[in-house]
Design an enzyme around this catalytic site. Structure first.
Site, PDB file in Angstrom:
ATOM      1  N   LYS A 175       2.929 -10.853   9.367  1.00 12.43           N
ATOM      2  CA  LYS A 175       3.620 -11.867   9.968  1.00 12.43           C
ATOM      3  C   LYS A 175       4.231 -11.228  11.219  1.00 12.43           C
ATOM      4  CE  LYS A 175       7.571 -14.826   9.553  1.00 12.43           C
ATOM      5  NZ  LYS A 175       8.652 -15.458   8.923  1.00 12.43           N
ATOM      6  N   GLU A 181       3.086   0.291   8.189  1.00 14.80           N
ATOM      7  CA  GLU A 181       1.938   0.904   7.322  1.00 14.80           C
ATOM      8  C   GLU A 181       0.549   0.105   7.670  1.00 14.80           C
ATOM      9  OE1 GLU A 181       5.035  -0.360   6.336  1.00 14.80           O
ATOM     10  OE2 GLU A 181       5.584   0.561   4.566  1.00 14.80           O
ATOM     11  N   GLY A 236       7.208 -14.391   4.635  1.00 12.72           N
ATOM     12  CA  GLY A 236       6.183 -13.465   4.300  1.00 12.72           C
ATOM     13  C   GLY A 236       5.771 -13.710   2.762  1.00 12.72           C
ATOM     14  N   ARG A 237       6.832 -13.635   1.889  1.00 11.45           N
ATOM     15  CA  ARG A 237       6.420 -13.703   0.562  1.00 11.45           C
ATOM     16  C   ARG A 237       5.952 -15.257  -0.104  1.00 11.45           C
ATOM     17  NH1 ARG A 237      11.568 -12.423   1.740  1.00 11.45           N
ATOM     18  NH2 ARG A 237      13.223 -13.617   1.211  1.00 11.45           N
ATOM     19  N   GLU A 322      13.115  -9.961  -3.635  1.00 10.32           N
ATOM     20  CA  GLU A 322      13.414  -9.931  -2.160  1.00 10.32           C
ATOM     21  C   GLU A 322      14.063 -11.358  -1.863  1.00 10.32           C
ATOM     22  OE1 GLU A 322      10.696  -7.816   0.806  1.00 10.32           O
ATOM     23  OE2 GLU A 322      10.187  -9.941   1.167  1.00 10.32           O
ATOM     24  N   HIS A 352       2.427  -3.423 -26.805  1.00 14.39           N
ATOM     25  CA  HIS A 352       2.205  -2.129 -27.045  1.00 14.39           C
ATOM     26  C   HIS A 352       2.912  -1.254 -26.373  1.00 14.39           C
ATOM     27  CE1 HIS A 352      -0.606  -3.770 -30.218  1.00 14.39           C
ATOM     28  NE2 HIS A 352      -0.639  -4.556 -29.241  1.00 14.39           N
ATOM     29  N   LYS A 464      13.471   1.404   6.633  1.00 16.68           N
ATOM     30  CA  LYS A 464      12.345   1.330   7.528  1.00 16.68           C
ATOM     31  C   LYS A 464      13.120   2.246   8.663  1.00 16.68           C
ATOM     32  CE  LYS A 464      10.215  -3.126   6.609  1.00 16.68           C
ATOM     33  NZ  LYS A 464       9.872  -4.212   6.969  1.00 16.68           N
TER      34      LYS A 464
HETATM   35  O1  F6P Z   1       9.466  -4.963   3.771  1.00 16.30           O
HETATM   36  C1  F6P Z   1       9.648  -6.300   3.499  1.00 16.30           C
HETATM   37  C2  F6P Z   1       8.597  -7.136   4.493  1.00 16.30           C
HETATM   38  O2  F6P Z   1       9.332  -7.567   5.663  1.00 16.30           O
HETATM   39  C3  F6P Z   1       8.225  -8.236   3.713  1.00 16.30           C
HETATM   40  O3  F6P Z   1       9.219  -9.483   3.611  1.00 16.30           O
HETATM   41  C4  F6P Z   1       7.024  -8.685   4.019  1.00 16.30           C
HETATM   42  O4  F6P Z   1       6.166  -9.449   2.968  1.00 16.30           O
HETATM   43  C5  F6P Z   1       6.473  -7.418   4.244  1.00 16.30           C
HETATM   44  O5  F6P Z   1       7.398  -6.613   4.738  1.00 16.30           O
HETATM   45  C6  F6P Z   1       5.259  -7.264   5.240  1.00 16.30           C
HETATM   46  O6  F6P Z   1       5.653  -7.943   6.467  1.00 16.30           O
HETATM   47  P1  F6P Z   1       4.644  -8.462   7.814  1.00 16.30           P
HETATM   48  O7  F6P Z   1       3.865  -9.257   6.884  1.00 16.30           O
HETATM   49  O8  F6P Z   1       5.475  -8.727   8.702  1.00 16.30           O
HETATM   50  O9  F6P Z   1       3.615  -6.943   7.783  1.00 16.30           O
END
Ligand code: F6P
Length: 500
Positions: A175, A181, A236-237, A322, A352, A464
């Site tokens: 987003k 990452e 995002g979620r 979140e 289990h 972060k």
């Molecule tokens: O670290 C949390 C977050 O901001 C989430 O809300 C989101 O889904 C994820 O990182 C990834 O964010 P992006 O889609 O901006 O890479």
């Protein structure tokens, strides 16, 4: 158990409600009729009805970021106008659907897709790809779909070992398009394409982006017609319904993607229009609120009795924790209740593993048992296996509810352990969409009941920020740590050790 299509209105227990053919039975919540009345009255007092209307109307319910939460528009297959500042967002939404369909039609000769994204840019599509792979007879393209989320290079190395560079397509999903990452992994994959001898033209052809930050994707080098936008009004979620769900369409076809949206849309219509007393997401939210009022609830579990849904609890963890893992309310004051820890995995495997604690541990952990009426296979043994799966699910719920007396205290089950039963008629794209939207709307309802803004995530950011000076110190040594880096003695010692 019958394998004929379920008529959900037939033979429903009194304690059950249904929407979009999904049945919710709350019998083991131990809630009296009088208590239900109180719960619905308190929901009305929390303005839940107005909140639901505001959410669908595009009001700025995400107060801290001054935005609407309009993910429901992304699955609004009826295309009724959804106005945002006077503009109908459905124009942009349908344009992206059209582009996804076009891309599906010309997706030929692709052996591997590397989907790079993390958190909400990963869980939704990964869950859907995994779940639908279990649907008997589903049409699926012959290609490998790889998900790359973590910055840990183990997964990257494994994927690059398997993928064929000349016929690989890369979808970078973020987003913000600033998530470290994702951008680092994307650069590593582009470097791998180059090192494998792909020309600039081939690389350009291979790269796609899904983002709400189109300029950053362009800056990364992705061609404009390979960028699928979504918008800041999609959390995002809550984004799998946007082009973030592109892998679903590419793997299983655009029609299947539409069915997935259709199930979610049907659940939205129910959530928007049903009275609170018949509203599945609201009833589910109230069962948890009730248990929080009765017990000190620290955790709740979602146990899908289906391997197909093994990723569901991971998706749900982000959705709930979140969204609602917050102690400050929409009014800036401390809240009384918020999200418990959420966990789970496929049953009966989970029995289990940690069910001992559910039965005899000191904690009361409300559980959502999720079962699918139709077996997930056409094999000859499927029905017999499925009966055992369902009987396990029903037996656990009953044992937890009633407990068992015994002379030996070690054999006593205290009982009164609450659970919901959710029953899907079958698992396919439509009911998967309905299930996810049911939980999204339950999460939003809980936020409204707890007075929490479910659509921001300020708490994830600080870690972060701190990672940056720590990474610098891992490169240049802890001697170079400056007081402005805010690195404490414990972390400095750990950096020293890692550098030694
Ligand atoms: O670290 C949390 C977050 O901001 C989430 O809300 C989101 O889904 C994820 O990182 C990834 O964010 P992006 O889609 O901006 O890479």
């Amino acid at each position: 158990m019958s394998s004929r299509p379920l008529q959900t209105s037939e033979n429903l227990p009194n304690s059950a409600h249904t929407a979009v053919d999904v049945v919710l039975d709350t019998a083991y919540q131990n809630i009296t009729a009088a208590k239900w009345s109180e719960l619905f009255a308190s929901a009305r007092k929390s303005n839940l009805t107005e909140f639901i209307a505001d959410m669908f109307a595009g009001k700025h319910i995400n107060l801290s970021e001054d935005r609407p939460a309009l993910h429901s528009a992304l699955r609004n297959l009826s295309k009724t106008p959804v106005l945002l500042d006077g503009q109908d967002v459905m124009h942009d939404v349908t344009n992206v659907w059209h582009r996804i369909e076009m891309l599906c039609n010309k997706w030929v000769g692709v052996t591997d897709v590397i989907h790079i994204g993390i958190g909400g840019s990963d869980f939704g599509p990964r869950l859907a790809i995994e779940a639908l792979a279990h649907v008997p007879g589903i049409e699926s393209r012959e290609m490998r779909m790889h998900f790359l989320a973590n910055i840990d290079t183990a997964e990257l190395a494994r994927i690059l070992d398997r993928a064929q560079p000349n016929s690989t397509r890369v979808i970078i999903v973020s987003k913000s398009f600033t998530t470290l990452e994702t951008t680092m992994n994307a650069k590593a994959v582009v470097a791998w394409l180059k090192a494998s001898g792909c020309t600039k033209g081939q690389i350009n052809k291979s790269l796609f982006a899904v983002t709400a930050n189109v300029p950053a994707a362009k800056e990364f080098g992705i061609e404009e017609d390979h960028i699928f936008p979504f918008w800041d009004w999609v959390g995002g979620r809550y984004s799998v319904w946007s082009a973030v769900g592109l892998p679903i369409a590419l793997q299983y076809g655009f029609k299947t993607f539409e069915e997935f949206l259709g199930g979610a849309h049907a659940m939205d219509l129910h959530f928007k229009n049903a009275p609170l007393e018949e509203n599945l997401p609201v009833i589910m939210a109230l069962t948890l609120l009730h248990q929080q009022q009765e017990h000190d609830i620290k955790a709740y579990a979602a146990i899908p009795y289906a391997d197909a849904l093994d990723w569901f609890p991971k998706w749900l963890q982000q959705l709930d924790m979140e969204s609602n893992g917050k102690s400050i309310g929409r009014d800036g004051k401390p809240v009384k209740h918020s999200s418990p820890v959420v966990f789970g995995s496929a049953g009966s495997n989970a029995q289990h593993s940690y069910f001992q604690l559910f039965h005899q541990g000191k904690e009361v952990i409300p559980i959502d048992f999720i079962a699918i009426r139709k077996p997930m296979s056409d094999r000859p043994e499927a029905l017999a296996h499925h009966r055992i799966l369902l009987s396990n699910c029903l037996a656990q719920a009953q044992a937890l509810a009633h407990g068992k007396t015994a002379e030996n205290p070690n054999d006593v089950y205290p009982g009164k352990r609450p659970s919901n039963l959710l029953l899907l008629p079958e698992l396919n794209a439509f009911y998967l969409g309905a299930l996810l939207a049911l939980y999204e709307n339950r999460t939003a309802s809980l936020g409204a009941l707890w007075n929490i803004n479910s659509f921001d995530q300020p708490g994830v950011e600080y870690g972060k920020v701190l990672a940056k000076p720590i990474e610098k110190a891992l490169v240049s040594g802890s001697d170079h740590i400056s007081p402005t880096d805010s690195i404490d003695d414990v972390t400095a010692a750990r950096i020293n050790f890692l550098n030694s």
